[in-house]
Design an enzyme around this catalytic site. Sequence first.
Site, PDB file in Angstrom:
ATOM      1  CG  HIS A 441       6.804   1.215   3.967  1.00 48.49           C
ATOM      2  ND1 HIS A 441       5.938   0.180   3.595  1.00 48.49           N
ATOM      3  CD2 HIS A 441       6.209   2.328   4.650  1.00 48.49           C
ATOM      4  CE1 HIS A 441       4.664   0.831   4.060  1.00 48.49           C
ATOM      5  NE2 HIS A 441       5.012   2.060   4.842  1.00 48.49           N
ATOM      6  CD  GLU A 471       0.513  -8.625   2.185  1.00 43.34           C
ATOM      7  OE1 GLU A 471      -0.370  -8.886   2.931  1.00 43.34           O
ATOM      8  OE2 GLU A 471       0.867  -7.472   1.755  1.00 43.34           O
TER       9      GLU A 471
END
Length: 554
Positions: A441, A471
């Site tokens: 991450h 995203e």
Amino acid sequence: MSTDRNQQQTGIIKKPRRVVNICFIVVFLCSTLLTWREMVVLENAYIASQRNVLGNLATSLDRHLQHSIDNLFFYRNTMRYALQYPISTDKSRQAITEFNNKRGLTHWQIRLDTDRSMPINGVSDTMVESDSLLIRDEATLYNELSAALELSYILQLSDTRKTLQFRTYYVSRAGYFISSMLSPNSDALISRYYRHISRSYFTHHDKRQNHGRGVRWEHSSDPSRGGEEVITASVPLDYNNRWYGVLAMDFTIAAMNKFLVSVLPEEEEGAIILYDKKFNVITATRPDEDKPLFTPGQLAQIAQGMEKGNTGEIRFNSNFVTWSKLNAFDGVLIKTHTLDETVRGEFGRISIVLALLWLLFTLMLLGSWIVIHRLVNNMMSLQSRLAWRANYDTLTRLYNRGAFFEQAQALAARCKLHDQPISVIQFDLDYFKSINDRFGHDAGDRVLSHVAGIISHALRGEDIAGRVGGEEFCVVLPGATLAQAGDVAERVRERFNHKELLIRNGTTLHISASFGVSASREDNGYDFECLQTIADRRLYKAKQSGRNRVCTRG
């Protein structure tokens, strides 16, 4: 990406500091004005106090001098009455007989009764004839001698213990004088008589020089008292348009100084100085004040002030000067007060306490301002951070979903109002989940931050961008058509492709994104949610068509 919302927030943030500053300035000005007002009141009270002290001294001195002057006029009226109504007694006839017997001697003295009268002292006929100012007129001579004899009785009975003068005398143009102070019959009588008639207090009573026949004052030294300075008050004796002589009183400087010191309050600071009309120092309550205290220019200022009133005050550097003219004396009383004396006095102590209280209050006010200013700054800083976190994504520093939608709707409404086009770009990173799975991450967060930087540099000042999903990003371009928005999306896509991102040592990564574009002019719709839905659908179509592309249709 400055917006109206930012400006409004900035205005709100600045207001507390401005309010605090204004409040403290108002409080400081009010405290300063109140202190200044109290200082003005205190200064006026100080001036009134100095005036009152000097006024009381001047009144007391005037009263005593006026009493002596009244006696002088009484003596003159007595002699005028005796000249008008002469009487013949054994004593007066004896005096005239002795005068006739002695008038040829260079000096002589007639003593009739030392217990009841003062002696008459004189010089010869020859000496009288040698001076043009003197004259022995036989027609008036004996009446004047009788009047002088009556004056001698009164002088013998006069009580001078409550008056300032130490000597009263009559000087005749007929060559003799009478004085309340006994003198022996010697050659000194000649010099004493000629000293009398040569002094200005005698010669200035000529009718050409004293038309009003009023009181004349003179400041001089007395050789008979070892050169001691004296003040002489004199009046002419006239009857039937004839000038007979002069009645005068002498006041010693020591007596006047003693009087001033006695009536000056014990706790009173400062010096009292008595000046004559030419600003010569007569006496002062302090011995060291006999030296010149004022420059000629300062004396000129005092004289100019005295022309406007009988009392007044003026400041010379650190000295406060108060003056008061005297009615009975041709001079002025001046009181000087230095700054040191003022500080040591009651008004000075009150002024110092008042100034210290103002300084203490000002320091406390300044300290409170610093503390409150820091609290306000901390509050504003916290408010700014909270506002930023409420509106921005902490990772990408773009608008979060809620703030972005709010700003986008406002832009859409403004474009609709001005009939301008507006376009929406919706894009999503390709294979972002695999980046998190392969590199973690942290790598995904670095990619998102990198993407946000590219978007920020690609947009114009009026454009806005936001992170609306994990995203997924959205951009609003006010004033841009569909074609222009497509060009922007293509330029951003190419920057993604040409940028190689360092994920870890020795590992780089190419990223790509799929874009969907919509515009208001397609169906004349300005509803942002509708435009965002169309752009999202085209984004999905771009992903289905192979990703890493821009879709403006469908």
